[in-house]
Enzyme design. Structure first.
Site, PDB file in Angstrom:
ATOM      1  CB  VAL A   1      -2.689  47.681 -33.295  1.00  0.00           C
ATOM      2  CG1 VAL A   1      -2.630  46.823 -34.553  1.00  0.00           C
ATOM      3  CG2 VAL A   1      -1.401  47.507 -32.482  1.00  0.00           C
TER       4      VAL A   1
ATOM      5  CB  ILE B   1       9.122  40.646 -38.285  1.00  0.00           C
ATOM      6  CG1 ILE B   1       9.987  41.831 -37.840  1.00  0.00           C
ATOM      7  CG2 ILE B   1       9.956  39.600 -38.998  1.00  0.00           C
ATOM      8  CD1 ILE B   1      11.094  41.457 -36.864  1.00  0.00           C
TER       9      ILE B   1
ATOM     10  CE  LYS C   1       2.603  40.893 -26.988  1.00  0.00           C
ATOM     11  NZ  LYS C   1       2.542  41.942 -27.966  1.00  0.00           N
TER      12      LYS C   1
ATOM     13  N   GLY D   1       4.757  48.935 -32.612  1.00  0.00           N
ATOM     14  CA  GLY D   1       4.383  50.220 -33.216  1.00  0.00           C
ATOM     15  C   GLY D   1       3.113  50.026 -34.019  1.00  0.00           C
TER      16      GLY D   1
ATOM     17  CG  ASP E   1       6.526  40.878 -25.035  1.00  0.00           C
ATOM     18  OD1 ASP E   1       5.319  40.922 -25.328  1.00  0.00           O
ATOM     19  OD2 ASP E   1       7.433  41.179 -25.840  1.00  0.00           O
TER      20      ASP E   1
ATOM     21  CE  LYS F   1       6.174  40.177 -28.687  1.00  0.00           C
ATOM     22  NZ  LYS F   1       7.090  41.334 -28.581  1.00  0.00           N
TER      23      LYS F   1
HETATM   24  N1  LIG Z   1       1.075  48.315 -29.812  1.00  0.00           N
HETATM   25  C1  LIG Z   1       1.915  47.505 -30.437  1.00  0.00           C
HETATM   26  O1  LIG Z   1       2.983  47.919 -30.880  1.00  0.00           O
HETATM   27  C2  LIG Z   1       1.561  46.044 -30.627  1.00  0.00           C
HETATM   28  C3  LIG Z   1       2.452  45.216 -31.328  1.00  0.00           C
HETATM   29  C4  LIG Z   1       2.110  43.868 -31.530  1.00  0.00           C
HETATM   30  C5  LIG Z   1       0.923  43.375 -31.032  1.00  0.00           C
HETATM   31  N2  LIG Z   1       0.093  44.221 -30.326  1.00  0.00           N
HETATM   32  C6  LIG Z   1      -1.150  43.658 -29.798  1.00  0.00           C
HETATM   33  O2  LIG Z   1      -2.236  44.357 -30.389  1.00  0.00           O
HETATM   34  C7  LIG Z   1      -3.326  44.400 -29.467  1.00  0.00           C
HETATM   35  C8  LIG Z   1      -3.762  45.862 -29.283  1.00  0.00           C
HETATM   36  O3  LIG Z   1      -2.671  46.593 -28.767  1.00  0.00           O
HETATM   37  P1  LIG Z   1      -2.683  48.195 -28.713  1.00  0.00           P
HETATM   38  O4  LIG Z   1      -1.286  48.591 -28.395  1.00  0.00           O
HETATM   39  O5  LIG Z   1      -3.329  48.752 -29.929  1.00  0.00           O
HETATM   40  O6  LIG Z   1      -3.604  48.441 -27.434  1.00  0.00           O
HETATM   41  P2  LIG Z   1      -4.267  49.830 -26.947  1.00  0.00           P
HETATM   42  O7  LIG Z   1      -3.604  50.993 -27.608  1.00  0.00           O
HETATM   43  O8  LIG Z   1      -4.303  49.751 -25.480  1.00  0.00           O
HETATM   44  O9  LIG Z   1      -5.755  49.744 -27.532  1.00  0.00           O
HETATM   45  C9  LIG Z   1      -6.710  48.880 -26.992  1.00  0.00           C
HETATM   46  C10 LIG Z   1      -8.046  49.246 -27.586  1.00  0.00           C
HETATM   47  O10 LIG Z   1      -9.012  48.333 -27.083  1.00  0.00           O
HETATM   48  C11 LIG Z   1     -10.152  49.059 -26.658  1.00  0.00           C
HETATM   49  N3  LIG Z   1     -10.796  48.319 -25.583  1.00  0.00           N
HETATM   50  C12 LIG Z   1     -10.292  47.974 -24.373  1.00  0.00           C
HETATM   51  N4  LIG Z   1     -11.212  47.301 -23.661  1.00  0.00           N
HETATM   52  C13 LIG Z   1     -12.306  47.218 -24.431  1.00  0.00           C
HETATM   53  C14 LIG Z   1     -13.607  46.676 -24.267  1.00  0.00           C
HETATM   54  N5  LIG Z   1     -13.953  46.051 -23.141  1.00  0.00           N
HETATM   55  N6  LIG Z   1     -14.479  46.792 -25.266  1.00  0.00           N
HETATM   56  C15 LIG Z   1     -14.152  47.413 -26.423  1.00  0.00           C
HETATM   57  N7  LIG Z   1     -12.949  47.967 -26.636  1.00  0.00           N
HETATM   58  C16 LIG Z   1     -12.053  47.867 -25.665  1.00  0.00           C
HETATM   59  C17 LIG Z   1      -9.626  50.394 -26.184  1.00  0.00           C
HETATM   60  O11 LIG Z   1     -10.683  51.349 -26.225  1.00  0.00           O
HETATM   61  P3  LIG Z   1     -10.471  52.921 -25.860  1.00  0.00           P
HETATM   62  O12 LIG Z   1      -9.539  53.445 -26.932  1.00  0.00           O
HETATM   63  O13 LIG Z   1     -11.791  53.510 -25.942  1.00  0.00           O
HETATM   64  O14 LIG Z   1      -9.827  52.943 -24.507  1.00  0.00           O
HETATM   65  C18 LIG Z   1      -8.543  50.653 -27.229  1.00  0.00           C
HETATM   66  O15 LIG Z   1      -9.076  51.280 -28.350  1.00  0.00           O
HETATM   67  C19 LIG Z   1      -2.827  43.725 -28.191  1.00  0.00           C
HETATM   68  O16 LIG Z   1      -3.206  42.366 -28.195  1.00  0.00           O
HETATM   69  C20 LIG Z   1      -1.317  43.830 -28.309  1.00  0.00           C
HETATM   70  O17 LIG Z   1      -0.622  42.816 -27.615  1.00  0.00           O
HETATM   71  C21 LIG Z   1       0.379  45.527 -30.128  1.00  0.00           C
END
Ligand SMILES: NC(=O)c1ccc[n+]([C@@H]2O[C@H](COP(=O)([O-])OP(=O)(O)OC[C@H]3O[C@@H](n4cnc5c(N)ncnc54)[C@H](OP(=O)(O)O)[C@@H]3O)[C@@H](O)[C@H]2O)c1
Length: 441
Positions: free
Chosen positions: A15, A138, A107, A304, A203, A207
């Site tokens: 994200v 959404i 969430k 996504g 999950d 939500k």
């Molecule tokens: N993915 C989706 O479709 C989606 C949809 C709705 C909501 N969300 C929410 O959005 C949030 C992020 O999701 P994501 O899918 O983008 O997660 P992700 O791809 O796992 O990315 C997490 C990011 O956080 C960084 N990170 C982890 N621990 C850290 C720390 N201690 N200090 C600094 N940075 C740190 C990671 O760094 P590195 O890259 O260096 O490892 C990575 O860049 C979550 O709360 C998730 O529930 C995601």
């Protein structure tokens, strides 16, 4: 043009990286729409050397997101790390303590600490926005919080987990088992290696807890949600649902009842003619029933990077414009304690599949047990299997036959008691399958 809004982004994963690309691609248009440029001034992630395909020239890097949250060089802290504790929780707390606006897609954190965080944001006079946390791309939070401000919501429900909807859609369309579809979802990256959180409904429950709080003005209480996953749904149920005019979806439902707010997550039979029945694959949908607007359905990408970044950006744009709405749509102090209506008081129709010994009186006994608890049957169908032939000199073995019951509206207590006595009567083999029917006005 006004001075730029300076934002810091912690978390550059799926994200976070998409958000940075969005700001780069749509910067000029955003400046016009918000009345001021949105400038990325600081970022944080774990691995500084990772190639993320982002142009971060002129952007300050922080290894520690808490330090980024406290940096006076930015005005908005965007938390995209994830998780209910650890770096995400610490950095959001630090940002609010420093008087920064916070935007998050988290969430898990909000389901756990949302009310306390909303109170802190309010005390600091800043925004805490979370459009992306409930249904990815959404815009349901803005819809509930702002567009429906003139309504009393009676029910909010939806398909809030793309993994589950993908599995159920494939089971139906390709006549496959749950295990086969889960394996396919894992191969395609729609399901995690450990899929428990998605398929057990947790999950969806997180939500739903956020939607409930905004829709009904209650405190967030994810722990009170009755939660049942999709692992027990069989091809036989999906086939029977199809023949009876239903489809099976994992729903999160929150509704206003006489005994309180009912919150439940479970597989549900939904009429094929309903909008929610037509949501296939990884797509999500949220529906709201409210007194003045009637019914409203929003469908789209529930996850996504790009779709989720779109929602995160809408929260940032609100801050840039100076549009500040209470986190949960009203002052945090006015949220009422959540008054739970337990699943036992749930009222509705039920689908029941039993494996019944094919012997005289079994049907009548089952129907009588239902009648004893004032449960009216809309239909009772025996799906007869071809009989096995007996070995010469032996009787044909008595084989259990699948029997499908559809009930008119009754209570969950009556249903469970009736099924318990039917089991004790010894006419059935194994556990009865029971799926709630969700009707829409
Ligand atoms: N993915 C989706 O479709 C989606 C949809 C709705 C909501 N969300 C929410 O959005 C949030 C992020 O999701 P994501 O899918 O983008 O997660 P992700 O791809 O796992 O990315 C997490 C990011 O956080 C960084 N990170 C982890 N621990 C850290 C720390 N201690 N200090 C600094 N940075 C740190 C990671 O760094 P590195 O890259 O260096 O490892 C990575 O860049 C979550 O709360 C998730 O529930 C995601």
């Amino acid at each position: 043009m006004n001075a730029p809004l300076r934002i810091a982004v912690a978390g550059l994963g799926t994200v976070g990286a998409a958000l940075c690309r969005l700001i780069e691609r749509h910067g000029n248009e955003l400046a016009l729409r918000c009345g001021r440029p949105v400038a990325l001034t600081g970022v944080s992630a774990r691995d500084r050397r990772k190639d993320r395909g982002l142009n971060l020239a002129g952007v300050t890097w922080y290894d520690d997101p808490v330090a980024l949250a406290g940096d006076p060089g930015n005005q908005v802290f965007v938390e995209l790390i994830g998780g209910a504790a650890g770096a995400a929780a610490a950095s959001v707390a630090a940002a609010l303590a420093a008087g920064k606006h916070v935007v998050t897609a988290n969430k898990a954190l909000l389901a756990k600490d949302g009310v306390a965080l909303a109170q802190r944001a309010e005390a600091a006079g800043v925004s805490l926005n979370f459009e992306a946390a409930a249904a990815g791309g959404i815009p349901i939070i803005k819809t509930l919080r702002e567009a429906l401000a003139g309504n009393t919501v009676n029910r909010v429900y939806g398909i809030l987990n793309g993994t589950c909807n993908y599995i159920l859609t494939r089971m139906e369309q390709e006549h496959l088992s749950f295990a086969e579809c889960l394996a396919a979802a894992q191969r395609l990256g729609y399901a995690e290696a450990d899929p428990t959180f998605d398929i057990e409904g947790y999950d969806t429950a997180h939500k739903l807890a956020l939607l409930t709080a905004i829709a009904f003005g209650t405190e967030i209480d994810a722990g009170s949600i009755y939660t049942e996953g999709i692992a027990g749904v069989t091809p036989a149920d999906i086939e029977a649902a199809d023949e009876l005019g239903y489809r099976i979806k994992l729903l999160g439902v929150a509704s206003r009842t006489d005994s309180g707010i009912e919150q439940r997550v479970h597989p549900a039979m939904v009429p094929k003619s309903s909008a929610i029945a037509r949501i296939d694959g990884v797509t999500n949908a949220v529906a709201v029933e409210a007194d003045f607007v009637g019914q409203l359905v929003l469908a789209g990408a529930g996850a996504g990077g790009d779709a989720t970044a779109s929602s995160v950006m809408s929260d940032i744009a609100d801050i840039a414009r100076g549009n500040r709405v209470g986190t949960l749509g009203r002052p945090a102090s006015s949220l009422e304690p959540y008054r739970k209506a337990g699943i036992r008081t749930h009222e509705g129709g039920y689908y029941v599949r039993l494996s019944v010994f094919d012997r005289p009186g079994a049907f009548a006994a089952i129907a009588q047990r239902m009648a004893d608890r004032a449960i009216s049957l809309e239909s009772i169908v025996q799906r007869r299997r071809a009989p096995r032939s007996a070995a010469p000199g032996h009787l044909v073995p008595v084989e259990p036959q699948p029997v499908i019951l559809i009930t008119y509206a009754t209570t969950e207590t009556a249903m469970r008691e009736a099924l318990e006595t039917i089991k004790l009567d010894g006419h059935i083999v194994g556990e009865p399958q029971m799926i709630r029917i969700e009707e829409f006005g």
